[in-house]
Scaffold this active site. Structure first.
Site, PDB file in Angstrom:
ATOM      1  NE  ARG A 116       9.495  40.134  74.590  1.00 25.28           N
ATOM      2  CZ  ARG A 116       8.828  38.983  74.621  1.00 25.28           C
ATOM      3  NH1 ARG A 116       8.289  38.501  73.497  1.00 25.28           N
ATOM      4  NH2 ARG A 116       8.693  38.314  75.743  1.00 25.28           N
ATOM      5  CE  LYS A 157      12.801  39.031  75.536  1.00 29.06           C
ATOM      6  NZ  LYS A 157      13.068  39.334  76.964  1.00 29.06           N
ATOM      7  CG  HIS A 203       9.247  47.470  76.924  1.00 32.52           C
ATOM      8  ND1 HIS A 203       9.388  46.429  76.023  1.00 32.52           N
ATOM      9  CD2 HIS A 203       9.220  46.894  78.147  1.00 32.52           C
ATOM     10  CE1 HIS A 203       9.450  45.289  76.673  1.00 32.52           C
ATOM     11  NE2 HIS A 203       9.344  45.542  77.966  1.00 32.52           N
ATOM     12  NE  ARG A 225       6.480  42.930  76.254  1.00 33.74           N
ATOM     13  CZ  ARG A 225       6.041  41.732  75.884  1.00 33.74           C
ATOM     14  NH1 ARG A 225       5.208  41.620  74.854  1.00 33.74           N
ATOM     15  NH2 ARG A 225       6.406  40.635  76.529  1.00 33.74           N
ATOM     16  CG  HIS A 283       5.692  37.435  80.066  1.00 36.63           C
ATOM     17  ND1 HIS A 283       4.938  38.225  80.908  1.00 36.63           N
ATOM     18  CD2 HIS A 283       6.519  38.280  79.407  1.00 36.63           C
ATOM     19  CE1 HIS A 283       5.297  39.489  80.757  1.00 36.63           C
ATOM     20  NE2 HIS A 283       6.263  39.542  79.851  1.00 36.63           N
ATOM     21  CE1 TYR A 313       2.604  45.182  82.767  1.00 37.94           C
ATOM     22  CE2 TYR A 313       3.282  42.901  82.565  1.00 37.94           C
ATOM     23  CZ  TYR A 313       3.426  44.220  82.219  1.00 37.94           C
ATOM     24  OH  TYR A 313       4.395  44.592  81.339  1.00 37.94           O
TER      25      TYR A 313
END
Length: 308
Positions: free
Chosen positions: A156, A180, A252, A255, A278, A287
Protein backbone atom coordinates in the site's frame (compact mmCIF):
# COMPACT_ATOMS: atom_id res chain seq x y z
CA UNK A 1 -55.35 7.34 10.85
CA UNK A 2 -54.77 6.81 7.15
CA UNK A 3 -51.20 7.19 5.92
CA UNK A 4 -51.85 8.44 2.40
CA UNK A 5 -48.71 7.59 0.44
CA UNK A 6 -48.24 10.97 -1.25
CA UNK A 7 -48.85 12.90 1.98
CA UNK A 8 -46.50 10.72 4.01
CA UNK A 9 -43.74 11.11 1.39
CA UNK A 10 -44.14 14.90 1.48
CA UNK A 11 -44.01 14.90 5.29
CA UNK A 12 -40.96 12.64 5.32
CA UNK A 13 -39.03 14.81 2.85
CA UNK A 14 -39.97 17.87 4.87
CA UNK A 15 -38.70 16.13 8.01
CA UNK A 16 -35.37 15.34 6.31
CA UNK A 17 -34.93 18.90 5.09
CA UNK A 18 -36.01 20.78 8.21
CA UNK A 19 -35.14 18.53 11.14
CA UNK A 20 -32.29 16.47 9.75
CA UNK A 21 -30.65 19.10 7.53
CA UNK A 22 -30.27 16.63 4.67
CA UNK A 23 -28.30 17.96 1.69
CA UNK A 24 -30.30 19.16 -1.31
CA UNK A 25 -28.72 16.62 -3.69
CA UNK A 26 -29.69 13.78 -1.36
CA UNK A 27 -33.22 15.15 -1.03
CA UNK A 28 -33.56 15.33 -4.80
CA UNK A 29 -32.42 11.71 -5.12
CA UNK A 30 -34.82 10.55 -2.39
CA UNK A 31 -37.67 12.47 -4.02
CA UNK A 32 -37.08 10.63 -7.31
CA UNK A 33 -36.73 7.30 -5.53
CA UNK A 34 -39.92 7.75 -3.53
CA UNK A 35 -41.83 8.92 -6.59
CA UNK A 36 -40.95 5.60 -8.21
CA UNK A 37 -42.09 3.79 -5.06
CA UNK A 38 -45.39 5.69 -5.06
CA UNK A 39 -45.96 4.77 -8.72
CA UNK A 40 -45.28 1.12 -7.91
CA UNK A 41 -47.74 1.16 -4.99
CA UNK A 42 -50.37 2.86 -7.16
CA UNK A 43 -49.95 0.05 -9.66
CA UNK A 44 -50.59 -2.39 -6.82
CA UNK A 45 -53.75 -0.51 -5.90
CA UNK A 46 -52.31 0.83 -2.65
CA UNK A 47 -52.96 4.40 -1.50
CA UNK A 48 -52.45 3.87 2.26
CA UNK A 49 -48.94 3.02 3.50
CA UNK A 50 -50.48 0.84 6.22
CA UNK A 51 -51.63 -1.57 3.51
CA UNK A 52 -48.05 -2.32 2.37
CA UNK A 53 -46.81 -5.84 3.17
CA UNK A 54 -43.33 -7.41 3.01
CA UNK A 55 -44.42 -9.09 -0.22
CA UNK A 56 -45.02 -5.68 -1.81
CA UNK A 57 -41.54 -4.58 -0.79
CA UNK A 58 -40.03 -7.78 -2.19
CA UNK A 59 -41.78 -7.19 -5.53
CA UNK A 60 -40.61 -3.58 -5.55
CA UNK A 61 -37.04 -4.72 -4.93
CA UNK A 62 -37.39 -7.15 -7.82
CA UNK A 63 -38.57 -4.32 -10.05
CA UNK A 64 -35.55 -2.23 -9.08
CA UNK A 65 -33.30 -5.07 -10.15
CA UNK A 66 -35.15 -6.15 -13.28
CA UNK A 67 -37.14 -3.07 -14.32
CA UNK A 68 -40.88 -2.69 -14.79
CA UNK A 69 -43.45 -1.08 -17.08
CA UNK A 70 -41.88 2.15 -18.28
CA UNK A 71 -39.32 1.94 -15.46
CA UNK A 72 -35.77 0.75 -16.20
CA UNK A 73 -33.75 -1.52 -13.94
CA UNK A 74 -31.31 0.25 -11.66
CA UNK A 75 -27.66 -0.41 -10.94
CA UNK A 76 -27.09 -2.15 -7.61
CA UNK A 77 -25.83 1.06 -5.99
CA UNK A 78 -28.90 3.04 -7.14
CA UNK A 79 -31.26 0.25 -6.08
CA UNK A 80 -29.62 0.21 -2.65
CA UNK A 81 -30.08 3.98 -2.30
CA UNK A 82 -33.74 3.69 -3.33
CA UNK A 83 -34.33 1.02 -0.73
CA UNK A 84 -32.70 3.21 1.91
CA UNK A 85 -35.18 5.97 1.04
CA UNK A 86 -38.13 3.53 1.20
CA UNK A 87 -37.03 2.09 4.54
CA UNK A 88 -36.61 5.60 5.88
CA UNK A 89 -40.15 6.44 4.77
CA UNK A 90 -41.65 3.40 6.53
CA UNK A 91 -39.62 4.00 9.69
CA UNK A 92 -40.78 7.62 9.74
CA UNK A 93 -44.42 6.63 9.28
CA UNK A 94 -44.15 4.11 12.13
CA UNK A 95 -42.45 6.60 14.47
CA UNK A 96 -45.16 9.15 13.68
CA UNK A 97 -47.85 6.61 14.57
CA UNK A 98 -49.25 6.54 11.04
CA UNK A 99 -48.73 2.78 10.57
CA UNK A 100 -48.85 0.01 13.21
CA UNK A 101 -45.52 -1.53 12.23
CA UNK A 102 -42.45 -0.93 10.10
CA UNK A 103 -42.77 -3.64 7.45
CA UNK A 104 -39.46 -2.61 5.81
CA UNK A 105 -37.34 -3.40 8.84
CA UNK A 106 -36.21 -6.81 7.63
CA UNK A 107 -35.68 -5.82 4.00
CA UNK A 108 -32.02 -5.55 3.02
CA UNK A 109 -30.57 -3.71 0.02
CA UNK A 110 -29.15 -5.78 -2.84
CA UNK A 111 -25.53 -6.77 -2.54
CA UNK A 112 -23.50 -4.65 -4.96
CA UNK A 113 -21.53 -6.62 -7.54
CA UNK A 114 -17.89 -7.23 -6.79
CA UNK A 115 -15.83 -4.89 -8.87
CA UNK A 116 -12.78 -6.27 -10.59
CA UNK A 117 -9.64 -4.40 -9.61
CA UNK A 118 -8.08 -2.34 -12.36
CA UNK A 119 -4.67 -3.67 -13.29
CA UNK A 120 -2.21 -2.54 -15.93
CA UNK A 121 -0.89 -4.93 -18.56
CA UNK A 122 2.71 -5.96 -17.89
CA UNK A 123 3.96 -3.91 -20.86
CA UNK A 124 2.34 -0.78 -19.42
CA UNK A 125 3.93 -1.40 -16.03
CA UNK A 126 7.33 -1.69 -17.69
CA UNK A 127 6.77 1.59 -19.56
CA UNK A 128 5.70 3.23 -16.31
CA UNK A 129 8.84 2.08 -14.52
CA UNK A 130 11.04 3.31 -17.36
CA UNK A 131 9.54 6.82 -17.33
CA UNK A 132 10.43 8.07 -13.87
CA UNK A 133 12.83 10.81 -14.92
CA UNK A 134 16.55 11.19 -15.41
CA UNK A 135 18.95 9.01 -13.45
CA UNK A 136 21.17 12.09 -13.11
CA UNK A 137 18.47 13.67 -10.96
CA UNK A 138 18.20 12.40 -7.35
CA UNK A 139 14.43 12.57 -7.57
CA UNK A 140 14.46 10.53 -10.77
CA UNK A 141 16.37 7.77 -8.97
CA UNK A 142 14.02 8.02 -6.01
CA UNK A 143 10.93 7.81 -8.20
CA UNK A 144 12.22 4.74 -10.04
CA UNK A 145 13.00 3.03 -6.72
CA UNK A 146 9.58 3.92 -5.31
CA UNK A 147 7.64 2.57 -8.29
CA UNK A 148 9.77 -0.56 -8.45
CA UNK A 149 9.10 -1.23 -4.76
CA UNK A 150 5.36 -0.64 -5.13
CA UNK A 151 5.08 -3.09 -8.02
CA UNK A 152 7.57 -5.62 -6.64
CA UNK A 153 5.98 -5.90 -3.19
CA UNK A 154 2.34 -4.95 -3.71
CA UNK A 155 2.71 -2.50 -0.84
CA UNK A 156 0.00 0.00 0.00
CA UNK A 157 1.21 3.54 -0.56
CA UNK A 158 1.22 4.21 3.20
CA UNK A 159 3.38 1.12 3.69
CA UNK A 160 5.87 2.19 1.01
CA UNK A 161 6.36 5.75 2.25
CA UNK A 162 6.47 4.36 5.80
CA UNK A 163 9.54 2.24 5.03
CA UNK A 164 12.62 2.99 7.15
CA UNK A 165 16.18 2.06 6.25
CA UNK A 166 16.21 -0.78 8.79
CA UNK A 167 13.16 -2.33 7.10
CA UNK A 168 15.16 -3.18 3.98
CA UNK A 169 17.31 -6.31 3.98
CA UNK A 170 19.16 -6.36 0.66
CA UNK A 171 20.98 -9.59 1.55
CA UNK A 172 17.76 -11.51 2.19
CA UNK A 173 15.95 -9.54 -0.56
CA UNK A 174 13.06 -8.64 1.74
CA UNK A 175 11.35 -5.62 3.24
CA UNK A 176 9.24 -5.32 6.38
CA UNK A 177 5.94 -3.55 5.76
CA UNK A 178 3.82 -2.01 8.51
CA UNK A 179 0.28 -2.88 7.48
CA UNK A 180 -3.20 -2.12 8.75
CA UNK A 181 -3.84 -2.52 12.45
CA UNK A 182 -0.14 -2.36 13.24
CA UNK A 183 0.48 -5.76 11.68
CA UNK A 184 3.89 -6.27 10.12
CA UNK A 185 4.69 -8.65 7.28
CA UNK A 186 7.88 -9.75 5.56
CA UNK A 187 7.69 -9.45 1.78
CA UNK A 188 10.26 -10.53 -0.82
CA UNK A 189 11.62 -7.94 -3.26
CA UNK A 190 12.63 -8.64 -6.85
CA UNK A 191 16.14 -7.99 -8.14
CA UNK A 192 15.16 -5.03 -10.38
CA UNK A 193 13.55 -3.30 -7.40
CA UNK A 194 16.59 -3.98 -5.22
CA UNK A 195 18.90 -2.61 -7.92
CA UNK A 196 16.77 0.54 -8.20
CA UNK A 197 16.74 0.88 -4.40
CA UNK A 198 20.51 0.48 -4.21
CA UNK A 199 21.08 3.10 -6.91
CA UNK A 200 18.80 5.52 -5.07
CA UNK A 201 20.26 4.89 -1.61
CA UNK A 202 23.85 5.26 -2.79
CA UNK A 203 23.60 7.99 -5.42
CA UNK A 204 20.55 10.07 -4.48
CA UNK A 205 19.33 9.73 -0.92
CA UNK A 206 22.41 11.30 0.70
CA UNK A 207 21.90 14.50 -1.32
CA UNK A 208 18.23 14.64 -0.34
CA UNK A 209 18.95 13.78 3.30
CA UNK A 210 21.48 16.65 3.54
CA UNK A 211 18.58 19.11 3.14
CA UNK A 212 16.67 17.72 6.11
CA UNK A 213 17.11 17.20 9.83
CA UNK A 214 17.71 13.50 9.73
CA UNK A 215 15.05 10.84 9.27
CA UNK A 216 15.24 7.05 8.92
CA UNK A 217 12.75 7.14 6.05
CA UNK A 218 13.79 5.39 2.86
CA UNK A 219 11.95 7.73 0.52
CA UNK A 220 12.64 11.43 1.03
CA UNK A 221 11.10 14.55 -0.43
CA UNK A 222 13.02 17.51 -1.87
CA UNK A 223 13.37 19.02 1.63
CA UNK A 224 14.91 15.90 3.12
CA UNK A 225 11.81 14.79 5.02
CA UNK A 226 9.74 11.65 4.62
CA UNK A 227 7.90 11.53 1.30
CA UNK A 228 4.14 11.90 1.85
CA UNK A 229 1.41 9.74 0.36
CA UNK A 230 0.33 12.71 -1.74
CA UNK A 231 3.90 13.17 -2.95
CA UNK A 232 4.10 9.49 -3.92
CA UNK A 233 0.77 9.76 -5.73
CA UNK A 234 2.15 12.65 -7.79
CA UNK A 235 5.23 10.57 -8.65
CA UNK A 236 3.01 7.82 -10.08
CA UNK A 237 0.87 10.32 -11.98
CA UNK A 238 3.89 12.01 -13.54
CA UNK A 239 5.39 8.69 -14.63
CA UNK A 240 2.07 7.58 -16.17
CA UNK A 241 1.82 10.83 -18.09
CA UNK A 242 5.38 10.53 -19.42
CA UNK A 243 4.72 6.91 -20.38
CA UNK A 244 1.60 7.91 -22.32
CA UNK A 245 -0.67 5.56 -20.37
CA UNK A 246 -4.25 6.62 -21.00
CA UNK A 247 -5.83 4.62 -18.18
CA UNK A 248 -6.17 6.15 -14.74
CA UNK A 249 -3.11 5.16 -12.70
CA UNK A 250 -2.60 5.50 -8.96
CA UNK A 251 -0.29 3.84 -6.43
CA UNK A 252 -3.10 1.36 -5.75
CA UNK A 253 -3.08 0.44 -9.45
CA UNK A 254 0.40 -0.99 -8.97
CA UNK A 255 -0.82 -3.00 -5.97
CA UNK A 256 -3.67 -4.40 -8.06
CA UNK A 257 -1.27 -5.11 -10.93
CA UNK A 258 1.10 -6.93 -8.56
CA UNK A 259 -1.69 -9.23 -7.32
CA UNK A 260 -3.28 -9.77 -10.73
CA UNK A 261 0.00 -10.66 -12.41
CA UNK A 262 0.85 -13.09 -9.61
CA UNK A 263 -2.51 -14.83 -9.99
CA UNK A 264 -2.17 -14.97 -13.76
CA UNK A 265 1.26 -16.51 -13.26
CA UNK A 266 -0.25 -19.33 -11.20
CA UNK A 267 0.37 -18.12 -7.63
CA UNK A 268 -1.79 -19.64 -4.91
CA UNK A 269 -4.44 -17.30 -3.54
CA UNK A 270 -3.26 -17.92 0.03
CA UNK A 271 0.25 -16.80 -0.88
CA UNK A 272 -1.10 -13.65 -2.52
CA UNK A 273 -3.20 -13.04 0.60
CA UNK A 274 -0.08 -13.09 2.76
CA UNK A 275 1.85 -10.85 0.39
CA UNK A 276 -0.96 -8.29 0.27
CA UNK A 277 -1.53 -8.39 4.01
CA UNK A 278 -5.23 -9.18 3.69
CA UNK A 279 -6.82 -10.33 6.94
CA UNK A 280 -9.23 -12.59 5.06
CA UNK A 281 -8.68 -14.67 1.94
CA UNK A 282 -12.14 -13.55 0.80
CA UNK A 283 -10.70 -10.12 0.05
CA UNK A 284 -7.96 -11.67 -2.06
CA UNK A 285 -10.27 -14.00 -3.96
CA UNK A 286 -11.53 -11.14 -6.12
CA UNK A 287 -8.28 -11.57 -8.04
CA UNK A 288 -9.36 -15.08 -8.98
CA UNK A 289 -12.25 -13.40 -10.83
CA UNK A 290 -9.69 -11.44 -12.82
CA UNK A 291 -7.91 -14.64 -13.75
CA UNK A 292 -11.15 -16.36 -14.76
CA UNK A 293 -12.04 -13.35 -16.91
CA UNK A 294 -8.68 -13.60 -18.67
CA UNK A 295 -9.14 -17.34 -19.22
CA UNK A 296 -12.56 -16.73 -20.77
CA UNK A 297 -11.13 -14.11 -23.11
CA UNK A 298 -8.30 -16.39 -24.21
CA UNK A 299 -10.73 -19.27 -24.69
CA UNK A 300 -13.19 -17.14 -26.68
CA UNK A 301 -10.50 -15.95 -29.07
CA UNK A 302 -8.54 -19.19 -29.35
CA UNK A 303 -10.89 -22.18 -29.34
CA UNK A 304 -12.35 -23.01 -32.76
CA UNK A 305 -15.80 -23.83 -31.33
CA UNK A 306 -15.91 -21.31 -28.49
CA UNK A 307 -18.55 -19.20 -30.20
CA UNK A 308 -20.85 -21.98 -31.28
Amino acid sequence: MAAVVADTIAAYLDHLAVERGTARNTLDSYRRDLRRYAEFLAGEGIADLAAVTPDHLARFLGELREGGPDRPALAASSAARTLVAVRGLHRFAHQEGQVPEDVSREVRPPTPPRRLPKALPVDDVVRLLENTGSEDDPRGLRDRALLEVLYSTGARISEAVGLDLDDVDAGERTVVLDGKGGKQRLVPVGRPALAALDAYLVRARPALAAKGRGTPAVFLNARGGRLSRQGAWLVVQAAAERAGIGAEVSPHTLRHSFATHLMEGGADVRVVQELLGHASVTTTQIYTLVTVTMLREVYATSHPRARG
